[in-house]
Design a protein around this motif. Structure first.
Motif, short mmCIF file in Angstrom:
data_model
loop_
_atom_site.label_atom_id
_atom_site.label_comp_id
_atom_site.label_asym_id
_atom_site.label_seq_id
_atom_site.Cartn_x
_atom_site.Cartn_y
_atom_site.Cartn_z
N HIS A 62 0.85 -1.20 0.00
CA HIS A 62 0.00 0.00 0.00
C HIS A 62 0.88 1.25 0.00
N ALA A 63 0.60 2.18 -0.90
CA ALA A 63 1.33 3.45 -0.93
C ALA A 63 0.56 4.49 -0.13
N GLY A 65 -0.24 8.25 1.38
CA GLY A 65 -0.20 9.60 0.86
C GLY A 65 -1.42 10.37 1.31
N ARG A 66 -1.58 11.56 0.81
CA ARG A 66 -2.63 12.48 1.23
C ARG A 66 -4.02 11.86 1.23
N ASP A 67 -4.37 11.05 0.25
CA ASP A 67 -5.72 10.50 0.13
C ASP A 67 -5.76 8.98 0.32
N CYS A 68 -4.85 8.42 1.08
CA CYS A 68 -4.79 6.96 1.22
C CYS A 68 -5.83 6.41 2.20
N GLY A 69 -6.42 7.27 3.02
CA GLY A 69 -7.42 6.81 3.97
C GLY A 69 -6.89 6.53 5.35
N ARG A 87 2.81 2.68 13.00
CA ARG A 87 3.12 3.81 12.13
C ARG A 87 4.03 3.37 11.00
N HIS A 88 3.77 3.87 9.81
CA HIS A 88 4.64 3.63 8.67
C HIS A 88 5.22 4.95 8.22
N ALA A 89 6.49 4.93 7.84
CA ALA A 89 7.16 6.12 7.33
C ALA A 89 7.93 5.74 6.07
N HIS A 94 11.07 2.17 0.54
CA HIS A 94 10.25 1.20 1.25
C HIS A 94 9.57 1.91 2.43
N TRP A 95 8.80 1.17 3.20
CA TRP A 95 8.13 1.74 4.37
C TRP A 95 8.77 1.19 5.62
N ASP A 96 9.12 2.06 6.55
CA ASP A 96 9.63 1.63 7.85
C ASP A 96 8.48 1.43 8.79
N ASP A 97 8.63 0.51 9.70
CA ASP A 97 7.64 0.22 10.72
C ASP A 97 8.11 0.88 12.01
N HIS A 98 7.35 1.87 12.44
CA HIS A 98 7.70 2.55 13.70
C HIS A 98 6.91 1.93 14.81
#
Length: 98
Positions: A62-63, A65-69, A87-89, A94-98
């Motif tokens: 899943h990407a 962004g502003r309208d991702c829900g 949290r994802h950053a 890639h996406w980090d898992d916080h």
């Protein structure tokens, strides 16, 4: 993932369900997004709640962004997205898992 214990001194605001800051479920507690960082109640004070080390979230198609829900939380020099209780950053493709 290790959470560092760093007390946030001179924090006179009490976080809770109606405080106006975004709650972020985090394991056995709730962090609150406040002034670009996350606070957690601990032993009569608030801690800065930050992960230790780099943890990539593998298999995250899943990407965000502003309208991702998903709710976004300003966090230092980037934005985290609340997804599936964490949290994802975005980080280096890639996406980090916080």
């Amino acid at each position: 993932m290790t959470t560092l214990h760093q007390e946030h001194t001179a924090h006179d605001h009490e976080h809770g369900p109606a405080c106006g800051h975004t709650p972020v479920p985090h394991g056995d507690h709730v962090d609150y997004a406040h002034d670009g960082h996350l606070h957690r109640a601990h032993a009569g004070h608030y801690d800065e709640c930050e992960q230790g080390g780099h943890v990539a979230h593998d298999g995250h198609g899943h990407a965000h962004g502003r309208d991702c829900g998903h709710d976004s939380v300003p966090h230092g020099d980037h934005v985290d997205y609340l997804h599936d209780g964490h949290r994802h950053a975005a980080h280096d493709g890639h996406w980090d898992d916080h």
